[in-house]
Design a protein around this motif. Structure first.
Motif: not given
Length: 639
Positions: A321-322, A334-336, A366-368, A372-374
């Motif tokens: 999300q974004n 960028d905002d994916f 593995k990386m922040e 946005g969020s996952v």
């Protein structure tokens, strides 16, 4: 003309025989691809021919004054070397002149002194005298095509991929007779690979290369040699032709072995019945039986088998999300946003350093991201096949490295042990109990892949999976992925792999934009070509002639063909079939001419003439068919 001959070359490491008394030749004009499962000695063979390593026995005979260039998998650089220094590192006098000129020019432009200017004037005259300007221009053109524009930057400050490109540029411009390249397509992006294909296709040097890029092999090489079980087999043709010829060779071996076994059974039955008298004829039959029994059956090496099951995947997979990510003021993502579907097959492409691996690391946790969020579903079991082999303890035994993940693994047929899985991955017998340090680089990659699959993932992330994996393992991996009941996201520069495995492309377009395209890599290329505006050559554009009046011309009435056109229209299909048949016959002759280079050139020239004739015939076929269709239309419209 023969450039180099390998005679009965042998090489072993401890108790492992890489090749045993192999022989082959390299002729002027040869572009040879070396194929074989990882660990069969492909890189070692290249190093021996390049003079980097020595063989246990055998000879390499070269023509007088033969010059050999070598591009290793992992080039090494001296501290403080600039790009220009590295590219013109050769002892060749002309290359040394270009290097001195470039260094002095840089000094004059950035740290002027009268002495430097005088040296530059002298070197300019020397460049004229040695006709070295073409070499300088070619080097800069190649570096630019490879994405290197700062010619005086220290090589150690470049990324790993950029360093490989610098070494490649040096190899390509070196004035050598044979250029040896070990995995030239590794760690470079798709566009650069396509440029390299075209460059090597026009290159007049003889080439000897190891690569697992199947499109590259198909489009560049004209001869293939395979290392298999310590032996070497030579095939005339590219990768597609190699597959056909190898299948024929193995079928012939199996057929011969079946005949031998049948004869053995008959002779054995005769011996068991016992001989009434020991005549000379009977003794000869016994001797023949013993000779047949002593013949070793052909060893057709087993294939890697992947039959690992996957764990159940629930309704929620991975929701992106974004997300955005930047480094040092440069935006990579960028905002994916995207929701990974249960059966997704996604290929991620883009220039080196654009952020592909960063995207994978963010999705897998593995990386922040900067924003946005996952969100990852509860049933998701992620498997990551990264570019590096992770923390692989070189002192650990092969079997312990796999048992560290699981003693048993679920398969479609039940479950099997770690040892059995290792055998399926061609790690047999004593090698399972050997330390990892004894494996080749490619074998370590295969072992790492097995470890990833042993965890029974249901979503796979593959970061450059085709680097260092041999073609046979890649083929089996592709078969596994076709039946894999989960999602797959892969970063890859292997166009063949992308065309075969993915149905959606994520393309990094620059400034953090990630654009989606449906289909494989070839579909993506076609769509990109349609999107990009065609460049217009303003200089050569001719102004349209002004009409004296504004009335539109009526189309000409075409009621019938001329007699000559009609005759040609009636026979054009047969003519095309005849030309195609001649080309097919020539292809067969080319495949049989072996190392007879004079005959090969003669046949290739004939084929080129026929292909030109075929192109002209096809153009004529299109014209005549369009003419016929227009006449039929006119008839229907009563014109």
């Amino acid at each position: 003309m023969n450039l180099l001959t390998v005679e009965k070359l042998s090489k072993s490491f401890t108790d492992k025989v890489l090749f045993d008394e192999i022989s082959f030749g390299i002729n002027d004009g040869d572009k040879i691809g070396v194929i074989g499962v990882n660990g069969t000695g492909k890189s070692t063979l290249l190093k021996i021919i390049a003079g980097v390593e020595t063989a246990d026995s055998g000879n390499i005979v070269t023509m007088n004054g033969l010059r050999i260039g070598y591009l290793p998998q992992m080039p090494e650089f001296e501290d403080g070397m600039t790009v220009i220094n590295q590219v013109f590192k050769s002892d060749n006098p002309k290359m040394q002149t270009v290097k001195e000129y470039e260094e002095t020019l840089f000094e004059v432009e950035n740290n002027y002194s009268k002495e430097a200017e005088e040296r530059l004037i002298a070197l300019t005259e020397k460049m004229d005298k040695e006709d070295a300007w073409g070499l300088e221009s070619e080097a800069k053109t190649i570096l630019t095509k490879l994405g290197i524009t700062d010619f005086h930057k220290e090589v150690q400050l470049l990324s790993g991929g950029q360093r490989k490109r610098v070494a490649m540029a040096g190899a390509l411009i070196s004035p050598v007779d044979i250029l040896i390249m070990d995995e030239p397509t590794n760690h470079i992006d798709n566009e650069t690979i396509e440029w390299l294909e075209n460059y090597l296709g026009k290159c007049t040097k003889a080439l000897l290369m190891v690569t697992h890029d199947r499109y590259f092999l198909d489009r560049v090489v004209n001869k293939t040699i395979e290392l298999d079980g310590g032996k070497l087999y030579t095939y005339q043709g590219n990768y597609s032709q190699f597959l056909e010829l190898k299948a024929e060779r193995e079928e012939l071996l199996l057929s011969s072995e079946r005949k031998r076994q049948n004869l053995l059974r008959r002779e054995l039955a005769w011996i068991r019945r016992g001989a009434q008298a020991r005549s000379t004829k009977q003794k000869s039959r016994i001797q023949r039986f013993e000779e047949l029994s002593s013949i070793k059956a052909p060893e057709l090496r087993g294939n890697v088998e992947i039959s690992v099951g996957s764990s159940r995947l629930g309704r929620k997979t991975i929701e992106i999300q974004n997300i955005s990510k930047s480094y040092d003021g440069k935006k990579y993502i960028d905002d994916f946003s995207y929701i990974i579907l249960r059966d997704d097959r996604v290929g991620v492409i883009g220039h080196n350093g654009c952020g592909k691996s960063t995207l994978m690391k963010i999705i897998t946790g593995k990386m922040e991201p900067d924003s946005g969020s996952v969100e990852i579903g509860d049933t998701v079991n992620i498997g990551v096949f990264a570019q590096e082999n992770g923390e692989m303890d070189e002192n650990m035994r092969v079997i312990d490295y796999i048992k560290d993940v699981a003693e048993y693994v679920p398969t479609a047929d039940g479950r099997i042990t770690a040892s059995q899985m290792l055998e399926k991955f061609l790690f047999k017998g004593d090698i399972q109990w050997s330390p990892i340090s004894k494996l080749s680089g490619g074998e370590k990659r295969r072992l790492y892949l097995l470890r990833v699959l042993m965890s029974a993932p249901n979503i796979l992330f593959l970061d450059e999976p085709t680097n260092d994996l041999d073609i046979e393992t890649l083929t089996i991996l592709e078969e596994y992925l076709e039946d894999f009941s989960g999602a797959v996201l892969t970063v890859s520069h292997d166009r063949y792999f992308l065309d075969k495995m993915v149905n959606r492309i994520f393309s990094f377009e620059g400034n953090g934009e990630i654009k989606q395209y449906e289909g494989g890599y070839t579909d993506y290329k076609l769509k990109k070509e349609k999107e990009e505006p065609k460049e217009v050559d303003v200089v050569n554009v001719k102004p349209e002639k002004k009409q004296e009046n504004h009335r539109e011309e009526k189309p000409k009435k075409l009621m019938k063909m001329t007699y000559k056109d009609q005759r040609e229209f009636d026979t054009i299909n047969e003519r095309i079939e005849g030309i195609e048949s001649k080309i097919a016959d020539l292809d067969e002759e080319i495949g049989k001419c072996g190392s007879d280079y004079v005959k090969l050139q003669e046949l290739t020239a004939k084929k080129d003439e026929l292909e030109l004739e075929l192109d002209e015939a096809m153009d004529r076929w299109v014209y005549l068919n369009e003419l016929n269709e227009e006449i039929e239309r006119n008839k229907k419209e009563g014109r």
